[in-house]
Design a protein around this motif. Sequence first.
Motif, PDB file in Angstrom:
ATOM      1  N   SER A  74       0.831  -1.211   0.000  1.00 13.61           N
ATOM      2  CA  SER A  74       0.000   0.000   0.000  1.00 13.61           C
ATOM      3  C   SER A  74       0.865   1.260   0.000  1.00 13.61           C
ATOM      4  O   SER A  74       0.553   2.238  -0.697  1.00 13.61           O
ATOM      5  N   ALA A  75       1.945   1.245   0.766  1.00 10.13           N
ATOM      6  CA  ALA A  75       2.847   2.401   0.810  1.00 10.13           C
ATOM      7  C   ALA A  75       3.498   2.620  -0.557  1.00 10.13           C
ATOM      8  O   ALA A  75       3.630   3.769  -1.023  1.00 10.13           O
ATOM      9  N   ILE A  76       3.890   1.536  -1.209  1.00  6.40           N
ATOM     10  CA  ILE A  76       4.501   1.647  -2.545  1.00  6.40           C
ATOM     11  C   ILE A  76       3.482   2.195  -3.534  1.00  6.40           C
ATOM     12  O   ILE A  76       3.777   3.115  -4.313  1.00  6.40           O
ATOM     13  N   ILE A  77       2.281   1.644  -3.517  1.00  2.00           N
ATOM     14  CA  ILE A  77       1.238   2.083  -4.443  1.00  2.00           C
ATOM     15  C   ILE A  77       0.888   3.551  -4.203  1.00  2.00           C
ATOM     16  O   ILE A  77       0.713   4.323  -5.156  1.00  2.00           O
ATOM     17  N   THR A  78       0.821   3.958  -2.956  1.00  2.00           N
ATOM     18  CA  THR A  78       0.522   5.364  -2.643  1.00  2.00           C
ATOM     19  C   THR A  78       1.561   6.282  -3.268  1.00  2.00           C
ATOM     20  O   THR A  78       1.221   7.298  -3.890  1.00  2.00           O
ATOM     21  N   SER A  79       2.830   5.922  -3.148  1.00  2.00           N
ATOM     22  CA  SER A  79       3.881   6.764  -3.734  1.00  2.00           C
ATOM     23  C   SER A  79       3.793   6.775  -5.262  1.00  2.00           C
ATOM     24  O   SER A  79       4.030   7.806  -5.890  1.00  2.00           O
ATOM     25  N   LEU A  80       3.432   5.643  -5.856  1.00  2.00           N
ATOM     26  CA  LEU A  80       3.294   5.579  -7.314  1.00  2.00           C
ATOM     27  C   LEU A  80       2.070   6.373  -7.784  1.00  2.00           C
ATOM     28  O   LEU A  80       2.113   7.001  -8.851  1.00  2.00           O
ATOM     29  N   VAL A  86       0.701   5.226 -11.581  1.00  2.00           N
ATOM     30  CA  VAL A  86      -0.370   4.233 -11.600  1.00  2.00           C
ATOM     31  C   VAL A  86      -1.696   4.940 -11.362  1.00  2.00           C
ATOM     32  O   VAL A  86      -1.739   6.067 -10.868  1.00  2.00           O
ATOM     33  N   CYS A  87      -2.758   4.262 -11.730  1.00  2.00           N
ATOM     34  CA  CYS A  87      -4.097   4.764 -11.471  1.00  2.00           C
ATOM     35  C   CYS A  87      -4.968   3.584 -11.070  1.00  2.00           C
ATOM     36  O   CYS A  87      -4.663   2.442 -11.403  1.00  2.00           O
ATOM     37  N   GLY A  88      -6.002   3.872 -10.342  1.00  3.71           N
ATOM     38  CA  GLY A  88      -6.874   2.817  -9.867  1.00  3.71           C
ATOM     39  C   GLY A  88      -8.247   2.902 -10.489  1.00  3.71           C
ATOM     40  O   GLY A  88      -8.731   3.983 -10.814  1.00  3.71           O
ATOM     41  N   ALA A  89      -8.868   1.721 -10.657  1.00  5.28           N
ATOM     42  CA  ALA A  89     -10.236   1.637 -11.172  1.00  5.28           C
ATOM     43  C   ALA A  89     -10.921   0.480 -10.461  1.00  5.28           C
ATOM     44  O   ALA A  89     -10.259  -0.507 -10.103  1.00  5.28           O
ATOM     45  N   THR A  98      -9.991  -2.353  -5.812  1.00  8.04           N
ATOM     46  CA  THR A  98      -9.497  -1.408  -6.811  1.00  8.04           C
ATOM     47  C   THR A  98      -8.335  -2.062  -7.536  1.00  8.04           C
ATOM     48  O   THR A  98      -7.426  -2.602  -6.910  1.00  8.04           O
ATOM     49  N   LEU A  99      -8.405  -2.049  -8.852  1.00  8.72           N
ATOM     50  CA  LEU A  99      -7.316  -2.593  -9.661  1.00  8.72           C
ATOM     51  C   LEU A  99      -6.364  -1.461 -10.026  1.00  8.72           C
ATOM     52  O   LEU A  99      -6.778  -0.422 -10.538  1.00  8.72           O
ATOM     53  N   MET A 100      -5.105  -1.684  -9.758  1.00 13.40           N
ATOM     54  CA  MET A 100      -4.071  -0.697 -10.075  1.00 13.40           C
ATOM     55  C   MET A 100      -3.522  -1.005 -11.473  1.00 13.40           C
ATOM     56  O   MET A 100      -3.200  -2.152 -11.774  1.00 13.40           O
ATOM     57  N   ALA A 101      -3.420   0.024 -12.287  1.00 17.57           N
ATOM     58  CA  ALA A 101      -2.904  -0.112 -13.653  1.00 17.57           C
ATOM     59  C   ALA A 101      -1.863   0.973 -13.891  1.00 17.57           C
ATOM     60  O   ALA A 101      -1.797   1.962 -13.163  1.00 17.57           O
ATOM     61  N   LEU A 102      -1.066   0.791 -14.923  1.00 16.68           N
ATOM     62  CA  LEU A 102      -0.086   1.809 -15.296  1.00 16.68           C
ATOM     63  C   LEU A 102      -0.795   3.000 -15.916  1.00 16.68           C
ATOM     64  O   LEU A 102      -1.705   2.832 -16.737  1.00 16.68           O
ATOM     65  N   SER A 103      -0.372   4.185 -15.547  1.00 16.74           N
ATOM     66  CA  SER A 103      -0.910   5.399 -16.173  1.00 16.74           C
ATOM     67  C   SER A 103      -0.273   5.562 -17.549  1.00 16.74           C
ATOM     68  O   SER A 103       0.748   4.936 -17.862  1.00 16.74           O
ATOM     69  N   ARG A 104      -0.856   6.427 -18.352  1.00 17.29           N
ATOM     70  CA  ARG A 104      -0.256   6.721 -19.667  1.00 17.29           C
ATOM     71  C   ARG A 104       1.132   7.315 -19.497  1.00 17.29           C
ATOM     72  O   ARG A 104       2.046   7.034 -20.264  1.00 17.29           O
ATOM     73  N   LYS A 105       1.288   8.135 -18.470  1.00 18.63           N
ATOM     74  CA  LYS A 105       2.599   8.732 -18.171  1.00 18.63           C
ATOM     75  C   LYS A 105       3.635   7.636 -17.936  1.00 18.63           C
ATOM     76  O   LYS A 105       4.754   7.697 -18.455  1.00 18.63           O
ATOM     77  N   CYS A 106       3.269   6.619 -17.175  1.00 15.24           N
ATOM     78  CA  CYS A 106       4.188   5.526 -16.879  1.00 15.24           C
ATOM     79  C   CYS A 106       4.488   4.701 -18.131  1.00 15.24           C
ATOM     80  O   CYS A 106       5.637   4.326 -18.380  1.00 15.24           O
ATOM     81  N   GLN A 107       3.463   4.427 -18.918  1.00 20.22           N
ATOM     82  CA  GLN A 107       3.668   3.660 -20.152  1.00 20.22           C
ATOM     83  C   GLN A 107       4.643   4.390 -21.073  1.00 20.22           C
ATOM     84  O   GLN A 107       5.529   3.770 -21.654  1.00 20.22           O
ATOM     85  N   LYS A 108       4.487   5.696 -21.171  1.00 21.27           N
ATOM     86  CA  LYS A 108       5.408   6.493 -22.006  1.00 21.27           C
ATOM     87  C   LYS A 108       6.810   6.479 -21.413  1.00 21.27           C
ATOM     88  O   LYS A 108       7.796   6.330 -22.133  1.00 21.27           O
TER      89      LYS A 108
END
Length: 150
Positions: A74-80, A86-89, A98-108
């Motif tokens: 949770s601490a790692i995800i919060t920092s990301l 990352v973004c959650g949905a 909540t599923l955590m996924a890579l943001s477009r910023k991270c993918q780039k």
Amino acid sequence: MSDPVSPYRDERASALAAELRAILGKLKRKLREQGGQNDLTPSQVSVLLRIEKDGPAAVSTLARAEGMRPQSMSAIITSLLEAGLVCGAPDPNDRRQTLMALSRKCQKWLKDGRAARQDWLTTTIQKKLSTHEQQKLASAVELLGRLIED
């Protein structure tokens, strides 16, 4: 036909192993430098790469996969999340998760980093190695591949 077992052969293999580890460590650091500076910890990078490989996942699933406690994940995800990587949905199968996924910023960022490392290594090979040496390197890469085969 295999080589006879001898102390020299064992010493040579041990020396090669040490040299290989040192060189690969330096190459890894060089490649990391070429991918752009970042302030991410190894754990954060590991989580991002896991999400990239396995797809969106709940924090608890990520924690199990990384062998850590959910609180640590949770601490790692919060920092990301704060870094916009990352973004959650909501999980469509379980709205409580909540599923955590890579943001477009991270993918780039991942794509650009890989491209920079590839470009640097390609250019370095071309500049520093003759055609004959590049052929030798190709043979060495094939041998390295055999070392990691199961």
